[in-house]
Design a protein around this motif. Structure first.
Motif, PDB file in Angstrom:
ATOM      1  N   ALA A   1      48.198  -2.690  35.115  1.00  0.00           N
ATOM      2  CA  ALA A   1      47.567  -3.000  33.822  1.00  0.00           C
ATOM      3  C   ALA A   1      47.327  -1.685  33.088  1.00  0.00           C
ATOM      4  N   PRO A   2      47.240  -1.747  31.766  1.00  0.00           N
ATOM      5  CA  PRO A   2      46.985  -0.487  31.044  1.00  0.00           C
ATOM      6  C   PRO A   2      45.577   0.046  31.327  1.00  0.00           C
ATOM      7  N   LEU A   3      45.410   1.357  31.289  1.00  0.00           N
ATOM      8  CA  LEU A   3      44.068   1.942  31.442  1.00  0.00           C
ATOM      9  C   LEU A   3      43.244   1.591  30.207  1.00  0.00           C
TER      10      LEU A   3
ATOM     11  N   ALA B   1      38.330   4.181  27.812  1.00  0.00           N
ATOM     12  CA  ALA B   1      37.363   5.035  28.526  1.00  0.00           C
ATOM     13  C   ALA B   1      38.033   5.685  29.738  1.00  0.00           C
ATOM     14  N   GLN B   2      38.883   4.936  30.430  1.00  0.00           N
ATOM     15  CA  GLN B   2      39.583   5.519  31.587  1.00  0.00           C
ATOM     16  C   GLN B   2      40.517   6.650  31.138  1.00  0.00           C
ATOM     17  N   VAL B   3      41.228   6.424  30.044  1.00  0.00           N
ATOM     18  CA  VAL B   3      42.134   7.469  29.543  1.00  0.00           C
ATOM     19  C   VAL B   3      41.335   8.725  29.214  1.00  0.00           C
TER      20      VAL B   3
ATOM     21  N   VAL C   1      29.497  -1.288  36.167  1.00  0.00           N
ATOM     22  CA  VAL C   1      30.143  -2.058  37.231  1.00  0.00           C
ATOM     23  C   VAL C   1      31.496  -2.575  36.751  1.00  0.00           C
ATOM     24  N   GLY C   2      32.470  -2.460  37.654  1.00  0.00           N
ATOM     25  CA  GLY C   2      33.790  -3.003  37.341  1.00  0.00           C
ATOM     26  C   GLY C   2      34.543  -2.271  36.240  1.00  0.00           C
ATOM     27  N   SER C   3      34.123  -1.049  35.932  1.00  0.00           N
ATOM     28  CA  SER C   3      34.775  -0.330  34.834  1.00  0.00           C
ATOM     29  C   SER C   3      36.024   0.403  35.299  1.00  0.00           C
ATOM     30  N   GLY C   4      36.289   0.369  36.610  1.00  0.00           N
ATOM     31  CA  GLY C   4      37.530   0.963  37.106  1.00  0.00           C
ATOM     32  C   GLY C   4      37.443   2.453  37.406  1.00  0.00           C
ATOM     33  N   LYS C   5      36.364   2.835  38.093  1.00  0.00           N
ATOM     34  CA  LYS C   5      36.198   4.252  38.434  1.00  0.00           C
ATOM     35  C   LYS C   5      37.264   4.713  39.427  1.00  0.00           C
ATOM     36  N   THR C   6      37.620   3.793  40.327  1.00  0.00           N
ATOM     37  CA  THR C   6      38.553   4.181  41.393  1.00  0.00           C
ATOM     38  C   THR C   6      39.879   4.702  40.827  1.00  0.00           C
ATOM     39  N   TRP C   7      40.371   4.047  39.809  1.00  0.00           N
ATOM     40  CA  TRP C   7      41.659   4.485  39.261  1.00  0.00           C
ATOM     41  C   TRP C   7      41.578   5.906  38.708  1.00  0.00           C
ATOM     42  N   VAL C   8      40.434   6.228  38.099  1.00  0.00           N
ATOM     43  CA  VAL C   8      40.285   7.583  37.560  1.00  0.00           C
ATOM     44  C   VAL C   8      40.305   8.593  38.715  1.00  0.00           C
TER      45      VAL C   8
ATOM     46  N   ARG D   1      35.036  -2.268  30.001  1.00  0.00           N
ATOM     47  CA  ARG D   1      35.676  -2.989  31.095  1.00  0.00           C
ATOM     48  C   ARG D   1      37.122  -3.321  30.741  1.00  0.00           C
ATOM     49  N   PRO D   2      37.975  -3.452  31.744  1.00  0.00           N
ATOM     50  CA  PRO D   2      39.370  -3.787  31.464  1.00  0.00           C
ATOM     51  C   PRO D   2      39.468  -5.043  30.603  1.00  0.00           C
ATOM     52  N   ALA D   3      40.474  -5.076  29.776  1.00  0.00           N
ATOM     53  CA  ALA D   3      40.655  -6.196  28.858  1.00  0.00           C
ATOM     54  C   ALA D   3      40.838  -7.498  29.635  1.00  0.00           C
ATOM     55  N   GLY D   4      40.421  -8.595  29.031  1.00  0.00           N
ATOM     56  CA  GLY D   4      40.688  -9.904  29.629  1.00  0.00           C
ATOM     57  C   GLY D   4      39.638 -10.341  30.635  1.00  0.00           C
ATOM     58  N   ARG D   5      38.651  -9.501  30.919  1.00  0.00           N
ATOM     59  CA  ARG D   5      37.602  -9.936  31.851  1.00  0.00           C
ATOM     60  C   ARG D   5      36.583 -10.767  31.103  1.00  0.00           C
ATOM     61  N   GLN D   6      36.273 -11.929  31.651  1.00  0.00           N
ATOM     62  CA  GLN D   6      35.214 -12.703  31.018  1.00  0.00           C
ATOM     63  C   GLN D   6      33.893 -12.215  31.571  1.00  0.00           C
TER      64      GLN D   6
ATOM     65  N   VAL E   1      26.818  -1.718  47.141  1.00  0.00           N
ATOM     66  CA  VAL E   1      27.215  -1.378  45.790  1.00  0.00           C
ATOM     67  C   VAL E   1      28.702  -1.062  45.899  1.00  0.00           C
ATOM     68  N   GLY E   2      29.493  -1.589  45.012  1.00  0.00           N
ATOM     69  CA  GLY E   2      30.904  -1.204  45.026  1.00  0.00           C
ATOM     70  C   GLY E   2      31.806  -2.101  45.843  1.00  0.00           C
ATOM     71  N   ILE E   3      31.216  -3.102  46.525  1.00  0.00           N
ATOM     72  CA  ILE E   3      32.082  -3.944  47.343  1.00  0.00           C
ATOM     73  C   ILE E   3      32.933  -4.827  46.418  1.00  0.00           C
TER      74      ILE E   3
ATOM     75  N   GLY F   1      27.669  -7.657  39.203  1.00  0.00           N
ATOM     76  CA  GLY F   1      28.989  -7.033  39.139  1.00  0.00           C
ATOM     77  C   GLY F   1      29.867  -7.331  40.347  1.00  0.00           C
ATOM     78  N   ARG F   2      29.266  -7.917  41.404  1.00  0.00           N
ATOM     79  CA  ARG F   2      30.070  -8.246  42.590  1.00  0.00           C
ATOM     80  C   ARG F   2      30.927  -9.488  42.368  1.00  0.00           C
ATOM     81  N   VAL F   3      30.618 -10.286  41.359  1.00  0.00           N
ATOM     82  CA  VAL F   3      31.413 -11.510  41.184  1.00  0.00           C
ATOM     83  C   VAL F   3      32.221 -11.484  39.893  1.00  0.00           C
ATOM     84  N   GLY F   4      33.192 -12.395  39.841  1.00  0.00           N
ATOM     85  CA  GLY F   4      34.039 -12.492  38.662  1.00  0.00           C
ATOM     86  C   GLY F   4      34.966 -11.301  38.548  1.00  0.00           C
ATOM     87  N   ARG F   5      35.370 -10.763  39.678  1.00  0.00           N
ATOM     88  CA  ARG F   5      36.229  -9.583  39.648  1.00  0.00           C
ATOM     89  C   ARG F   5      37.694  -9.952  39.780  1.00  0.00           C
ATOM     90  N   GLY F   6      37.964 -11.204  40.073  1.00  0.00           N
ATOM     91  CA  GLY F   6      39.348 -11.555  40.380  1.00  0.00           C
ATOM     92  C   GLY F   6      40.011 -12.418  39.314  1.00  0.00           C
TER      93      GLY F   6
HETATM   94  N1  LIG Z   1      42.415  -0.736  33.374  1.00  0.00           N
HETATM   95  C1  LIG Z   1      42.326  -1.734  34.237  1.00  0.00           C
HETATM   96  N2  LIG Z   1      42.875  -2.939  33.944  1.00  0.00           N
HETATM   97  C2  LIG Z   1      42.789  -3.964  34.814  1.00  0.00           C
HETATM   98  N3  LIG Z   1      42.186  -3.903  36.012  1.00  0.00           N
HETATM   99  C3  LIG Z   1      41.629  -2.720  36.357  1.00  0.00           C
HETATM  100  C4  LIG Z   1      41.666  -1.598  35.498  1.00  0.00           C
HETATM  101  N4  LIG Z   1      41.030  -0.579  36.119  1.00  0.00           N
HETATM  102  C5  LIG Z   1      40.604  -1.056  37.302  1.00  0.00           C
HETATM  103  N5  LIG Z   1      40.960  -2.332  37.469  1.00  0.00           N
HETATM  104  C6  LIG Z   1      40.647  -3.222  38.602  1.00  0.00           C
HETATM  105  O1  LIG Z   1      39.298  -3.615  38.412  1.00  0.00           O
HETATM  106  C7  LIG Z   1      38.600  -3.754  39.658  1.00  0.00           C
HETATM  107  C8  LIG Z   1      37.358  -2.914  39.641  1.00  0.00           C
HETATM  108  O2  LIG Z   1      37.695  -1.568  39.709  1.00  0.00           O
HETATM  109  P1  LIG Z   1      36.873  -0.576  40.602  1.00  0.00           P
HETATM  110  O3  LIG Z   1      36.696  -1.124  41.958  1.00  0.00           O
HETATM  111  O4  LIG Z   1      37.401   0.778  40.428  1.00  0.00           O
HETATM  112  O5  LIG Z   1      35.521  -0.722  39.841  1.00  0.00           O
HETATM  113  P2  LIG Z   1      34.324   0.231  39.858  1.00  0.00           P
HETATM  114  O6  LIG Z   1      34.272   0.975  38.589  1.00  0.00           O
HETATM  115  O7  LIG Z   1      34.327   0.998  41.120  1.00  0.00           O
HETATM  116  O8  LIG Z   1      33.167  -0.812  39.800  1.00  0.00           O
HETATM  117  P3  LIG Z   1      32.062  -1.205  40.883  1.00  0.00           P
HETATM  118  O9  LIG Z   1      31.082  -0.111  40.845  1.00  0.00           O
HETATM  119  O10 LIG Z   1      31.579  -2.478  40.328  1.00  0.00           O
HETATM  120  O11 LIG Z   1      32.752  -1.390  42.174  1.00  0.00           O
HETATM  121  C9  LIG Z   1      39.591  -3.361  40.717  1.00  0.00           C
HETATM  122  O12 LIG Z   1      40.099  -4.528  41.291  1.00  0.00           O
HETATM  123  C10 LIG Z   1      40.657  -2.582  39.954  1.00  0.00           C
HETATM  124  O13 LIG Z   1      41.921  -2.680  40.558  1.00  0.00           O
END
Ligand SMILES: Nc1ncnc2c1ncn2[C@@H]1O[C@H](COP(=O)(O)OP(=O)(O)OP(=O)(O)O)[C@@H](O)[C@H]1O
Length: 682
Positions: free
Chosen positions: A256-258, A261-263, A287-294, A436-441, A542-544, A570-575
């Motif tokens: 998915a595109p970054l 904020a991630q960029v 929560v769920g903002s996608g820190k791991t990818w960065v 948060r990534p686009a398309g998340r409700q 936190v982070g699961i 933030g633990r739910v609605g992640r999928g």
């Molecule tokens: N730009 C993006 N577009 C779509 N999905 C993304 C994007 N960035 C990350 N994700 C996905 O979103 C989910 C949450 O990302 P991540 O686990 O990094 O969140 P986090 O910032 O660590 O949040 P938390 O603290 O809630 O765990 C992961 O499943 C990840 O693959």
């Protein structure tokens, strides 16, 4: 005399059993005991009879009338006597299992008792008794209440602490420099410790607290700034030659595109890496903002510049989760990723160690297991620390020392309000993910009355289970459970009850008394879907990331901090499926309602964190725990931000002062710099 080396058994009346009970609370030495501060104070002054609240806990004084009697009932004794209060009122006093008091309750004796008052029966069930004493001695307006346990109730701890004060307070060393104490008119450490346990007046309590809060903030800042200084002083860092196409190449393989904020964060990291000074960046995200990818992009960029990355997470589960994601994202790019935790089998461990040393492995994800001596790198260029507050300064330094001036990226899972972030971390470079990534409700959030609507909440959870989804249930568990244990549904009892309600589904239980391995095992069964319902206290990670979980059901939501509830939500609605967060509140006060309403309206963690600080009422039990902020024994980041600012400025000044590094007067503080910070450890 070093009080850390004086065991609690040196105190009169502390034998093996009591020492064991103290150890359960983390108290081993006299020093630990003296620094076990009250969590709150209660006004225990006696009330006139007319002011006794029905079913409330009261302090009453009166004269024993007639003789006291003991009755036995199923092996338990009930001691009874009549008390005459305010000369006119007769009240029945009952003691359970304290028949030995009978001899003291002679007619005409003046006594003070504390217990629950029942107006209909004109009775008090007594829990504390003082005979002949003046009220101010044992029933003060500032009676301290301690974090305690079933075997060691708060008042017994208090008695022990008072004995320790008498005998040892004079040996408590002063750590703050004289100049600072003068400048801010702070009382000595010994006086402050006396004052916090045994306040003589509201003012002396205030002064004691002011001094101790300053001290803990100052030590925290000294360690934090000291680490940064060491990091910066080690001759700068390396200007890493990351090729220009790094970010686009990384993005090209993502599913998915970054987000914007991630960029932005990736670009900030990239600029740091290319600069000759060492990077020290804090990545803060909602929560769920996608820190791991960065973080994974940072590892990729460093690899393109020819160096390795170590990513340290606080628990095995989180490390496994990060390693899996790292493999998914980085392997297609040609990188090799290893995992190293306490449970890595011997052979695999050796492979990882070899790979890191030879440079065959490019990234290692792990827990504290990364810190052992035999973990060596060919060229460690980047250290990433997830949930930075869970690691001490010394641990972070240890990992950094495995490389030649590596770059450092720390990640915090909780949004911190800007003012607070500044007070805590100063001008530390910060990247913020507030999108948060686009398309998340957004997770559908409601709060309901615990008594009236529990059934409805359970029905909703059952419906989601039937659809093949998973459910989290969180309940508070109060450690100081002496008086209100009955009011709180403990996770254990709740799990038993829910096993019936969710018949046909597997219900697991997770709580703070389990050790790390037990917790990991339960968590793993939930992650892999063997368990469909996870009942837990707030130890839940936190982070699961369990994408199949769609319901977060929180009992006694009024007892949680807003930031914490937001984390849980933030633990739910992640999928991709709709997530539900149901907050069950038990008789919420106006302020609790305002807080819950905020959560329903607001989904931006930074705004919520700001509101949380504004709205945190007194009496909130969980405070900042697990909020991602450092924890302090006394200091309150909502109330004491100013003190933190001052402490930070003073710590900075002291570290710049050459005297600090030379004069023996500072030896104690220099030693504190190297030690594990009590505040940052979890
Ligand atoms: N730009 C993006 N577009 C779509 N999905 C993304 C994007 N960035 C990350 N994700 C996905 O979103 C989910 C949450 O990302 P991540 O686990 O990094 O969140 P986090 O910032 O660590 O949040 P938390 O603290 O809630 O765990 C992961 O499943 C990840 O693959």
């Amino acid at each position: 005399m070093n009080l850390r080396e004086v065991p609690v058994t040196a105190l009169p009346g502390v034998g093996r059993a009591k020492a064991g009970a103290l150890a359960e609370l983390g108290i081993r030495s006299v020093d630990d005991l003296l620094h076990h501060y009250p969590v709150r104070y209660e006004d225990w002054r006696p009330l006139p009879f007319s002011a006794f609240p029905d079913q409330g806990v009261v302090t009453a004084q009166g004269v024993v009338e007639g003789t006291a009697e003991v009755r036995w009932q199923r092996g338990k004794s009930i001691l009874h006597c009549v008390l005459r209060i305010d000369q006119r009122f007769r009240v029945h006093a009952y003691w359970f299992n304290q028949h030995w008091l009978k001899a003291k309750l002679t007619p005409g004796r003046f006594i003070t008792v504390r217990g629950r008052f029942d107006r209909a029966r004109h009775a008090i069930t007594v829990t504390r008794t003082a005979i002949d004493s003046t009220p101010s001695e044992s029933f003060s307006p500032w009676t301290p209440v301690y974090r305690s346990s079933r075997t060691l109730p708060s008042h017994q701890l208090h008695t022990l602490i008072l004995a320790a004060l008498d005998q040892y307070a004079e040996h408590l060393p002063e750590v703050l420099p004289h100049g600072l104490r003068e400048k801010y008119r702070l009382v000595t450490h010994a006086d402050a410790v006396r004052g916090i346990h045994k306040p003589a007046s509201a003012e002396s309590l205030r002064q004691a607290r002011r001094r101790l809060v300053f001290e803990e903030f100052f030590l925290f800042q000294l360690q934090l700034q000291g680490l940064r200084r060491r990091h910066a002083k080690s001759g700068g860092g390396h200007a890493r030659p990351v090729p220009d196409d790094a970010l686009s190449a990384f993005m090209a393989t993502l599913p998915a595109p970054l987000t914007h904020a991630q960029v932005r964060a990736c670009q900030e990291v990239l600029a740091d890496l290319r600069r000759p000074s060492a990077m020290a960046r804090l990545l803060q995200g909602d929560v769920g903002s996608g820190k791991t990818w960065v973080a994974l992009f940072a590892a990729y960029a460093v690899w393109r510049a020819g160096s390795q990355t170590a990513l340290m997470a606080p628990t095995e589960i989180l490390a496994e989760q990060h390693a899996a994601e790292a493999k998914r994202r980085l392997t297609p790019l040609g990188m090799r990723v290893g995992l190293l935790t306490g449970s890595t089998p011997r052979k695999e461990r050796l492979d990882v160690l070899r790979g890191l040393q030879s440079g065959q492995l490019h990234v290692v994800v792990g827990t504290h297991a990364l810190l052992t001596e035999d973990v060596q790198f060919r060229d460690l260029g980047l250290v990433v620390i997830d949930e930075q507050h869970r690691f001490g300064v010394a641990q972070r330094a240890k990992l950094l020392e495995k490389g030649d001036r590596p770059d450092l990226l720390t990640i915090s899972a909780t949004p911190i309000p800007r003012t607070l972030a500044l007070a805590l971390y100063g001008d530390l470079d910060t990247s913020i993910l507030d999108e948060r990534p686009a398309g998340r409700q957004p997770v559908e959030t409601r709060w309901m009355d615990l008594e009236q609507s529990e059934e409805e909440a359970i029905r909703l959870a059952r419906r989601e289970l039937a659809r093949g989804h998973q459910v989290y249930v969180v309940a508070p568990l109060v450690e100081d459970a002496e008086e209100d244990a009955a009011e709180v549904i403990s996770a254990t009892r709740l799990a038993e009850r829910l096993r019936e309600q969710f018949a046909g589904f597997q219900v697991g239980l997770l709580h703070g008394r389990m050790n790390g391995r037990e917790k990991d095992a339960v968590m793993r069964s939930f992650v892999c879907g063997e368990l469909q319902v996870l009942v837990s206290t707030t130890v839940i990670e936190v982070g699961i990331d369990v994408p199949n979980a769609t319901v977060m059901l929180v009992y006694h939501a009024e007892r949680f901090g807003l930031a914490q509830l937001h984390q849980l939500r933030g633990r739910v609605g992640r999928g991709g499926q709709r997530g539900f967060c149901i907050l069950l509140a038990d008789r919420p006060t106006d302020i609790a309602r305002a807080r819950l309403d905020t959560l329903i309206r607001e989904h931006d963690g930074f705004v919520i964190a700001e509101r949380d600080l504004e709205l945190r009422g007194p009496g909130e039990l969980f405070g900042l725990r697990q909020s991602g902020l450092p924890e302090f024994a006394l200091g309150d980041l909502a109330r004491d931000v100013k003190v933190m600012e001052v402490a930070r400025t003073e710590a900075q000044a002291l570290l710049r002062d050459p005297d600090f590094w030379l004069l023996p007067a500072y030896a104690g503080l220099r030693a504190a710099l190297a030690a594990e910070p009590a505040a940052a450890a979890d």
